[in-house]
Structure formats: C-alpha cells, structure tokens
Design a protein around this motif. Structure first.
Motif, PDB file in Angstrom:
ATOM      1  N   THR A 101       0.794  -0.868  -0.076  1.00  0.00           N
ATOM      2  CA  THR A 101       0.335  -0.130  -0.257  1.00  0.00           C
ATOM      3  C   THR A 101       1.428   1.315   0.102  1.00  0.00           C
ATOM      4  N   LEU A 115       0.859   9.032  -0.465  1.00  0.00           N
ATOM      5  CA  LEU A 115      -0.557   9.265  -0.620  1.00  0.00           C
ATOM      6  C   LEU A 115      -0.762  10.995  -0.660  1.00  0.00           C
ATOM      7  N   TYR A 166      -9.375   9.343 -11.380  1.00  0.00           N
ATOM      8  CA  TYR A 166      -7.961   8.172 -10.993  1.00  0.00           C
ATOM      9  C   TYR A 166      -8.260   6.929 -10.115  1.00  0.00           C
ATOM     10  N   ILE A 202      -6.666   3.844  -7.670  1.00  0.00           N
ATOM     11  CA  ILE A 202      -6.311   2.992  -6.838  1.00  0.00           C
ATOM     12  C   ILE A 202      -5.801   2.137  -6.213  1.00  0.00           C
ATOM     13  N   ASP A 203      -4.860   0.470  -6.669  1.00  0.00           N
ATOM     14  CA  ASP A 203      -4.735  -0.864  -6.688  1.00  0.00           C
ATOM     15  C   ASP A 203      -3.811  -0.857  -5.764  1.00  0.00           C
ATOM     16  N   ALA A 238       2.102  -2.031  -5.296  1.00  0.00           N
ATOM     17  CA  ALA A 238       0.464  -0.152  -5.100  1.00  0.00           C
ATOM     18  C   ALA A 238       0.231  -0.036  -6.515  1.00  0.00           C
ATOM     19  N   PHE A 292      -1.127   3.718  -8.769  1.00  0.00           N
ATOM     20  CA  PHE A 292      -2.307   5.093  -8.732  1.00  0.00           C
ATOM     21  C   PHE A 292      -2.236   5.126 -10.160  1.00  0.00           C
ATOM     22  N   ARG A 318       0.518   5.430 -14.595  1.00  0.00           N
ATOM     23  CA  ARG A 318       0.617   4.604 -13.969  1.00  0.00           C
ATOM     24  C   ARG A 318       1.994   4.896 -13.098  1.00  0.00           C
ATOM     25  N   GLU A 374       3.523   3.500  -9.708  1.00  0.00           N
ATOM     26  CA  GLU A 374       3.425   2.478  -8.758  1.00  0.00           C
ATOM     27  C   GLU A 374       5.205   1.930  -7.937  1.00  0.00           C
TER      28      GLU A 374
END
Length: 123
Positions: free
Chosen positions: A30, A36, A55, A57-58, A64, A66, A79, A81
């Motif tokens: 995360t 963030l 956007y 978020i994964d 992680a 964005f 992305r 990452e």
C-alpha cells in the motif's frame, strides 16, 4: 555418515517449543499516508488545470498502483507504482506511461513525481 551429529532442539522446561514459521510477506503493498498525500496533491493540481479527471488505486500483493485517467472510460495516462522488491535496485517508485514506457524510476517519490509536473509558462 557416522561423523554427522543430530541437531537437538532445546527449550526451557515449562515453555512450549516455537515451531519454525517462515516470515509471511505482507498481504498487500500500500501507499502510506505521506506518499498518498504527495500523489493526491499533484493529482489535485492537474485536475485544476483540466489535464486529469479520474484516478484508481489498486493494492496488489507485489505492488501498489495509482492510475491516472483523462476520462473515466480511457486507459490510464500514467501509472504511479510502488514495488518494494525494487527498493535496493532501481528504486521502488516508478511512473509508467500509457504505452508501458517507464518515464522515471527512483528511490524518492517527489523526484519521481517531478516528471509529471507541468512546466511553468511565461505570460
């Protein structure tokens, strides 16, 4: 074979023996709060300029992501990452373009995000 001594596990009386359990990796990678905040600050400025609109978020097992979109139905423009496996190599942060080209990779998020900053224009 006669030279090998058996390994004996000793423990104190009254305490249960601890089984050898391998360290479990985290369930998901995360972004922490500071990361963030940096990403959302850049995102907010680009939305105000009309460049970005959405956007996603994964949080995956190994990284992680964005993802930044121009429109909600498009493929992500960029992305951002975070891949901790690369922390000691090229750096765990990277910005990847829509075509999969890595625009910037590094150890410090602000430096990696600088590639997405709009240059100042003279009036």
């Amino acid at each position: 074979m006669g030279d090998v001594e058996p390994i004996v596990l000793a423990h104190r009386a009254g305490t249960p023996a601890q089984p050898a359990v391998p360290a479990t990796p985290p369930l998901k990678v995360t972004f922490d709060r500071r990361e963030l905040d940096r990403i959302l600050d850049l995102y907010g400025r680009m939305v105000a300029l009309g460049e970005w609109r959405d956007y996603a978020i994964d949080f995956l097992r190994d990284k992680a992501v964005f993802a930044i979109f121009r429109r909600a139905m498009d493929v992500p423009l960029y992305r951002i990452e975070k891949d901790p496996r690369l922390a000691r190599r090229q750096g765990m942060y990277s910005v990847v373009s829509q075509t999969g080209h890595i625009l910037k990779r590094g150890h410090e998020l602000p430096r990696v995000l600088a590639v997405l900053e709009k240059p100042l224009r003279s009036i």
